[in-house]
Design an enzyme around this catalytic site. Sequence first.
Site, short mmCIF file in Angstrom:
data_model
loop_
_atom_site.label_atom_id
_atom_site.label_comp_id
_atom_site.label_asym_id
_atom_site.label_seq_id
_atom_site.Cartn_x
_atom_site.Cartn_y
_atom_site.Cartn_z
N ASP A 15 45.44 8.51 8.98
CA ASP A 15 44.16 8.83 8.34
C ASP A 15 44.14 8.45 6.86
OD1 ASP A 15 43.47 9.90 10.81
OD2 ASP A 15 44.18 11.89 10.25
N GLU A 51 34.36 8.59 15.39
CA GLU A 51 34.71 9.54 14.33
C GLU A 51 35.14 8.75 13.10
OE1 GLU A 51 37.93 11.71 16.06
OE2 GLU A 51 39.27 9.99 16.13
#
Length: 453
Positions: free
Chosen positions: A36, A198
């Site tokens: 991430d 997402e």
Amino acid sequence: MKRIYKKLALSVFMMGVICLKAKSQNPIIQTKFTADPAPLVHNDTVFLYTGHDEDDAFGFKMRNWLLYTSTDMVNWTDQGVVASLKDFEWVPNDNGAWASHCIERNGKFYLYCPMPGGVGIGVLVSDSPYGPFKDPIGKPLIKNSDHDIDPAVFIDDDGQAYLYWGNPKVYYVKLNDDMISYSGKIVQDSSTPDNYQEGPWVWKRKGKYYMAYASTCCPEGIGYAMSNSPTGPWEYKGMIMEGDKRSNGNHPGIIDYRGKPYVFGFNYNILKQTMSKHYERRSICLEELTYNADGTLQKHLFWSKNVMQVGAFDPYDRIEAETMAWSEGVKTEFATEWERNIAWDKGKKIADRLFVTSIHNGDYIKVQGVDFSDGPKAIEVSVASLYGGEIEVRVGNIGGPLIGTVNIDAKGQGDIWKTVTAPVNDIKDVHDLFFVFRGEKDLFNFDWWKFTK
């Protein structure tokens, strides 16, 4: 991530040292599992905030957020844990430090951190991109639904800041100038782009707004959409990168640095070098983006290219040992420890230290594109010996010319740090630098190094 990976990665690495000279290697972090990516450019430095998969993770086991920095896009310095779930007193869990995002405004740095399962999105603030970060509001900034994950912040040219998030729909809200509160209603974007999964990331270029995101599932690639407004409607434009069966998730982070656009994401390559089963142990990757003349983006194969180094590396400053373009076998560790061999300074006897550890025979660290200029005379290293050993200082590759050897005495005490100096052969111009470790058992801990002219 040790002996098996060493044999596999070494053969790949040796084939690549010639063709990849002056380029980065993916994944860009090898000492920890990272995911991430949230890159931020500040003062001509890239600050890369990452999630952190624990070494023994099966599913998502994430307790803190890490920070890495670079000024050349190939050598990355581990800055350690920048924030953790413990920084939020209202968070009931010790697992769930999911994808964060950091942004600067008016000299302060805001780190937006989601916790899954409806816990919400919190915000931390610091006067420095390195932290420490503190919770200014003592509660979630966003607590809207179970979809409150993957925050991303964008500040438009008029100064209005927007916070985006969500899976499987995009949500957004207008942040106030203080960046820790918002005005108006939370909006579920009715134009959530095609294939959105997402991890939204929003930026602006030449009057057009872009949203990249993890696309389709599973595996996830990186798709993108464009708009004439920061609030949509968003028009799907295609894939920046298709998904790949060797991987599972993805999460984009996109910046411009020194005139070039870059996309960050992750794969599972380091995990896959050691086992065939799928666990959530991810590794961040990096590629240069390419725009078409009409502003659309070219599609990339799955992490197939390596970025060029921007600028050479100066070895005459004190360099943290946890600065590296590639490594094999070693780990990094943070410790607060007694400095038994250093005189007390105004009563202080505790030191915080981030260093390279878990060093065994044959492990190595590569620092890329080192500019030796007119040539060094010696090298200094700070080490704490366990069983002793040697540091072979080589250039070109791990079997390249040996320019010096640092002998580390065996003392058996890994918390007594000392500086060891060794002469080096004359070497000029720019070379890749390798520290190759020799010895038996756990050799020593390694804090920093420096060449002297």
